[in-house]
Design a protein around this motif. Structure first.
Motif, short mmCIF file in Angstrom:
data_model
loop_
_atom_site.label_atom_id
_atom_site.label_comp_id
_atom_site.label_asym_id
_atom_site.label_seq_id
_atom_site.Cartn_x
_atom_site.Cartn_y
_atom_site.Cartn_z
N GLU A 8 -1.07 -6.47 -53.98
CA GLU A 8 -1.35 -5.56 -54.86
C GLU A 8 -0.70 -4.19 -54.26
OE1 GLU A 8 -2.50 -5.68 -58.13
OE2 GLU A 8 -2.02 -7.75 -58.37
N LYS A 9 -0.60 -4.53 -53.08
CA LYS A 9 -0.40 -3.06 -52.37
C LYS A 9 1.43 -3.32 -52.66
CE LYS A 9 -2.10 -1.19 -48.38
NZ LYS A 9 -2.15 -1.52 -46.92
N LEU A 10 1.76 -4.70 -52.35
CA LEU A 10 3.22 -4.67 -53.11
C LEU A 10 4.25 -4.27 -53.47
CD1 LEU A 10 3.76 -7.96 -50.04
CD2 LEU A 10 4.75 -5.23 -49.85
N LEU A 11 2.83 -4.20 -55.09
CA LEU A 11 3.47 -4.16 -56.19
C LEU A 11 3.65 -2.88 -56.81
CD1 LEU A 11 1.36 -7.67 -57.87
CD2 LEU A 11 4.32 -7.07 -58.14
N ASP A 12 2.25 -2.50 -55.77
CA ASP A 12 2.35 -1.04 -55.93
C ASP A 12 3.57 -0.01 -55.37
OD1 ASP A 12 -0.15 -1.22 -57.65
OD2 ASP A 12 -1.55 -0.15 -56.23
N ALA A 13 3.97 -0.16 -54.23
CA ALA A 13 4.97 0.58 -53.36
C ALA A 13 6.14 -0.18 -54.68
CB ALA A 13 5.10 -0.22 -52.24
N GLY A 14 6.48 -0.95 -54.51
CA GLY A 14 7.55 -1.55 -55.57
C GLY A 14 7.80 -0.89 -57.04
N PHE A 15 6.27 -0.71 -56.89
CA PHE A 15 6.68 -0.11 -58.88
C PHE A 15 7.14 1.40 -58.41
CE2 PHE A 15 4.89 2.40 -61.76
CZ PHE A 15 4.75 1.71 -63.15
N GLN A 16 7.17 1.40 -57.43
CA GLN A 16 7.30 3.83 -57.48
C GLN A 16 8.61 3.37 -56.90
OE1 GLN A 16 5.35 5.82 -58.09
NE2 GLN A 16 7.29 7.02 -58.26
N THR A 17 9.44 2.58 -55.35
CA THR A 17 10.05 2.60 -55.23
C THR A 17 11.39 1.28 -56.62
OG1 THR A 17 9.26 1.70 -52.94
CG2 THR A 17 11.79 1.38 -53.13
N ILE A 18 11.18 1.04 -56.90
CA ILE A 18 12.36 1.48 -58.37
C ILE A 18 12.11 1.92 -58.60
CG2 ILE A 18 12.50 -0.56 -60.28
CD1 ILE A 18 11.08 -2.82 -57.70
N TRP A 19 11.19 3.15 -59.07
CA TRP A 19 11.68 4.02 -59.96
C TRP A 19 12.28 5.08 -58.94
CZ3 TRP A 19 11.51 5.80 -64.52
CH2 TRP A 19 10.51 4.95 -65.74
N ASP A 20 11.69 5.04 -58.33
CA ASP A 20 12.28 6.45 -57.86
C ASP A 20 14.57 5.32 -57.67
OD1 ASP A 20 10.20 7.80 -57.33
OD2 ASP A 20 9.82 7.14 -54.98
N SER A 21 14.52 4.63 -57.06
CA SER A 21 15.81 4.36 -56.42
C SER A 21 16.19 2.84 -56.87
CB SER A 21 15.87 3.56 -54.80
OG SER A 21 14.64 4.27 -54.20
N GLY A 22 15.95 2.43 -58.23
CA GLY A 22 16.98 1.29 -58.80
C GLY A 22 16.69 0.21 -58.00
N TYR A 23 17.18 -0.98 -58.81
CA TYR A 23 17.10 -1.99 -58.29
C TYR A 23 17.43 -2.35 -57.02
CZ TYR A 23 17.31 -7.46 -58.59
OH TYR A 23 17.81 -8.52 -57.52
N ALA A 24 18.79 -1.96 -57.03
CA ALA A 24 19.57 -1.98 -56.29
C ALA A 24 19.95 -1.71 -55.20
CB ALA A 24 21.64 -1.37 -56.37
N ALA A 25 18.94 -0.49 -54.88
CA ALA A 25 18.49 0.28 -54.07
C ALA A 25 17.50 0.14 -53.02
CB ALA A 25 19.39 1.73 -54.35
N ALA A 26 16.59 -0.43 -54.31
CA ALA A 26 15.24 -0.37 -53.55
C ALA A 26 15.30 -1.91 -52.66
CB ALA A 26 14.35 -1.26 -54.85
N GLY A 27 15.65 -1.59 -51.32
CA GLY A 27 15.65 -3.13 -50.58
C GLY A 27 14.36 -3.44 -50.37
N VAL A 28 14.26 -4.45 -50.30
CA VAL A 28 12.77 -5.62 -49.67
C VAL A 28 11.89 -4.90 -48.93
CG1 VAL A 28 11.67 -7.86 -48.68
CG2 VAL A 28 13.25 -7.50 -50.95
N ARG A 29 13.05 -3.80 -47.57
CA ARG A 29 12.52 -3.43 -45.84
C ARG A 29 11.30 -2.79 -46.72
NH1 ARG A 29 17.20 -3.91 -41.54
NH2 ARG A 29 17.08 -6.41 -41.61
N ASP A 30 12.18 -1.97 -47.79
CA ASP A 30 11.80 -0.66 -47.71
C ASP A 30 10.56 -0.35 -48.71
OD1 ASP A 30 14.17 1.38 -47.63
OD2 ASP A 30 15.09 0.47 -49.32
N ILE A 31 10.30 -1.91 -49.72
CA ILE A 31 9.52 -2.07 -50.44
C ILE A 31 7.94 -2.00 -49.30
CG2 ILE A 31 7.94 -3.76 -52.14
CD1 ILE A 31 11.00 -3.60 -53.14
N VAL A 32 8.37 -3.13 -48.61
CA VAL A 32 7.95 -3.69 -47.46
C VAL A 32 6.82 -2.07 -46.79
CG1 VAL A 32 7.09 -4.72 -45.10
CG2 VAL A 32 7.83 -5.67 -47.13
N ALA A 33 7.65 -1.56 -46.28
CA ALA A 33 7.53 -0.07 -45.45
C ALA A 33 6.81 0.68 -46.48
CB ALA A 33 8.93 0.60 -44.86
N ALA A 34 7.23 1.04 -47.29
CA ALA A 34 5.79 1.58 -48.88
C ALA A 34 4.58 1.28 -48.84
CB ALA A 34 6.27 2.09 -49.96
#
Length: 198
Positions: A8-34
Motif C-alpha cells: 500500500e505504501k508503494l501504491l500511495d507513493a507511486g500514485f503521487q510520483t506518477i501525478w507529479d512526473s508522468g509514467y515515463a519519468a516516474a522510475g521504479v527507484r523513485d517510487i521505492v524511495a518515495a
C-alpha cells in the motif's frame, strides 16, 4: 490501528510520483524511495511497472467514480444540472492544482497508449465504465425533453468525456480555466441546452 502494508505504501507513493512526473519519468527507484522502502522491494509485490501503474489507475478511477456518484446523484436536480455539477466539481479540483495537473487517466492515455498494450486495454475498459453513469443521466434528460434525442445517450456520454479531456489538455497548456469554461458554455447552450439541435 493496523500498520500500512509495504504494498500500500508503494501504491500511495507511486500514485503521487506518477501525478507529479508522468509514467515515463516516474522510475521504479523513485517510487521505492518515495515509499521509504528498500531497493528490490518493488518486485516482491509487482511483476512489472505496467502492472503497478494499472493498479494506480484503478485506484484513481475509484476516486473519480466517487466524484461521479456524488455529482450525478438523483437528489431532485434535473439531469442537465447534475452534468453541470460534475464539470464544476472537476473544475474546482483542477483549480486547486493551478490548472497544471489535468486528469491522470487522460495524461496516461496520451503517454502510454502507443507504448503499452496492457495499459491501453486497461484504459479502454475504464473509459467504457466511465461512460455508463453519464449515459444513464443523459438518457434521463432525453426522456424529459431537456437533452436532444438526435444522438444516442451512449454517444453523447462519449462525446462529453472525450471533449472534456480535450478541454483539460488545453487548460494544462494554457494554465488557464478558459478552455474548460468555453467548453461548458458551448455544450450547455447546444447539446445539453433547451434548444433542440435541428
Amino acid at each position: 490501528m493496523a500498520r500500512q502494508s509495504l504494498r500500500e505504501k508503494l501504491l500511495d507513493a507511486g500514485f503521487q510520483t506518477i501525478w507529479d512526473s508522468g509514467y515515463a519519468a516516474a522510475g521504479v527507484r523513485d517510487i521505492v524511495a518515495a515509499a521509504d522502502a528498500r531497493p528490490g522491494s518493488f518486485t516482491n509485490h509487482f511483476a512489472s511497472k505496467e502492472e503497478f501503474v494499472g493498479e494506480v489507475v484503478d485506484r484513481y478511477f475509484a476516486y473519480v467514480s466517487g466524484l461521479i456518484e456524488t455529482a450525478l446523484a438523483r437528489d431532485g436536480t434535473p439531469p442537465v444540472g447534475r452534468l453541470r455539477r460534475y464539470l464544476d466539481l472537476i473544475t474546482s479540483k483542477l483549480e486547486a492544482h493551478d490548472w497544471a495537473r489535468g486528469c491522470m487517466i487522460g495524461n496516461l492515455s496520451l503517454e502510454t497508449a502507443v507504448h503499452s498494450e496492457p495499459l491501453r486495454l486497461r484504459l479502454v475498459a475504464i473509459f467504457e465504465r466511465w461512460r455508463q453513469p453519464f449515459a444513464a443521466c443523459i438518457a434521463e434528460g432525453q426522456a424529459t425533453g431537456d437533452i436532444t434525442r438526435v444522438f444516442d445517450a451512449e454517444d453523447l456520454a462519449d462525446f462529453l468525456l472525450s471533449s472534456w479531456q480535450g478541454a483539460m489538455l488545453r487548460m494544462k497548456v494554457e494554465r488557464s480555466p478558459e478552455p474548460l469554461e468555453r467548453f461548458k458554455k458551448i455544450i450547455f447552450s447546444t447539446v445539453f441546452g433547451k434548444e433542440p439541435i435541428p
